[in-house]
Every structure is written in structure tokens, then in C-alpha cells.
Write a protein that holds these residues in place. Structure first.
Motif, PDB file in Angstrom:
ATOM      1  N   SER A  35       0.861  -1.131  -0.094  1.00 26.36           N
ATOM      2  CA  SER A  35      -0.019  -0.129   0.148  1.00 26.36           C
ATOM      3  C   SER A  35       0.880   1.217   0.103  1.00 26.36           C
ATOM      4  O   SER A  35       1.924   1.463   0.950  1.00 26.36           O
ATOM      5  CB  SER A  35      -0.933   0.128   1.115  1.00 26.36           C
ATOM      6  N   ASN A  49       0.491   5.739  -0.506  1.00 23.86           N
ATOM      7  CA  ASN A  49      -0.293   6.929  -0.669  1.00 23.86           C
ATOM      8  C   ASN A  49       0.386   8.150  -0.752  1.00 23.86           C
ATOM      9  O   ASN A  49       1.656   8.108  -0.276  1.00 23.86           O
ATOM     10  CB  ASN A  49      -1.096   6.794   0.817  1.00 23.86           C
ATOM     11  N   LYS A  89       1.105  14.194  -5.743  1.00 24.88           N
ATOM     12  CA  LYS A  89       0.500  12.843  -6.700  1.00 24.88           C
ATOM     13  C   LYS A  89       0.782  13.140  -7.945  1.00 24.88           C
ATOM     14  O   LYS A  89       0.499  14.229  -8.457  1.00 24.88           O
ATOM     15  CB  LYS A  89      -0.784  12.890  -6.135  1.00 24.88           C
ATOM     16  N   ARG A 138      -4.420   7.138   4.724  1.00 23.39           N
ATOM     17  CA  ARG A 138      -4.704   8.181   3.419  1.00 23.39           C
ATOM     18  C   ARG A 138      -4.260   9.328   4.076  1.00 23.39           C
ATOM     19  O   ARG A 138      -3.829  10.056   3.160  1.00 23.39           O
ATOM     20  CB  ARG A 138      -6.494   8.018   3.285  1.00 23.39           C
TER      21      ARG A 138
END
Length: 125
Positions: free
Chosen positions: A56, A58, A64, A105
Motif C-alpha cells: 500500500s 499513498n 501525487k 490516507r
């Protein structure tokens, strides 16, 4: 206490790239790892994270698509590849780790117990 050491910072022109590395005194694959940054006069903010399983990742909205976090298990490091750098990316970048940590998150400082000393990234022409 896990010791963390960041490297790879420096001066780069806008639009350029840098690759930061976070090395550890222990087996980093057992730790969730986050990258944070702090610009002068601003609070430290989360940039990216990767879970202890590596499954995972984030990213903060402002990086991003430009930054990529990854593990190099052979070297026991976590990298932060930073592309298309902007002047507002200028900051001291810190890596942080949490034993068996995930990758929430919201990348928050309170989720990580072990911190490095930071490496300076300056984006300027």
C-alpha cells in the motif's frame, strides 16, 4: 529505537528530479515508512507513505503524479523519487517509520515513532 538516515537532497532547477533515500539501522521491511517535509515557517506535512507489507502506498495531493515512494529491499532502503520539482517543494525532507505500520490516507506525524534528521531539498533557478 530505529535509526534513520536520509540522503539525496540538494539543489535542483524547477522541473528537475531528485531521488531521496532513507536507510535504517534495522530491517526496514518490518516498518511502514513515511516521507514528510517542512518548509521554513510552515508545519511539517506528510508527503508519501508505504506500508510495512509494501502493498500500500499513498501520496499527498500536492505531490501525487510527481513523486513515487518505493522500497529497495536488497539495500534496506526506502526511496522517494521526485520529478517535475517546483519551487514550493523546497523544504527539509524527513523519513519516518513505524513498526508494522500501515499507510493511512492521511499521512500524519503521530502515526510514526522513528524519525531521521532530514535532508534539504532546494528547488530554484
Amino acid at each position: 529505537q530505529l535509526q534513520l538516515v536520509e540522503s539525496g537532497g540538494g539543489l535542483v532547477q524547477p522541473g528537475g528530479s531528485l531521488r531521496l533515500s532513507c536507510a535504517a539501522s534495522g530491517f526496514l521491511l518490518d516498518y511502514g515508512v513515511g516521507w514528510f517535509r517542512q518548509a521554513p515557517g510552515k508545519e511539517r506535512e506528510g508527503v508519501a507513505c508505504i506500508s510495512s507489507s509494501g502493498g500500500s502506498t499513498n501520496y499527498a495531493a500536492y505531490v501525487k503524479g510527481r513523486f513515487t515512494i518505493s522500497r529497495d529491499n536488497a539495500k534496506n532502503t526506502v526511496q522517494l523519487q521526485m520529478n517535475h520539482l517546483l519551487p514550493e517543494d523546497t523544504a527539509v525532507y524527513y523519513c519516518a517509520a513505524e513498526y508494522l505500520g500501515g499507510c493511512p490516507r492521511r499521512i500524519a506525524m503521530q502515526d510514526f515513532d522513528n524519525w531521521g534528521q532530514g535532508t534539504q531539498v532546494t528547488v530554484s533557478s
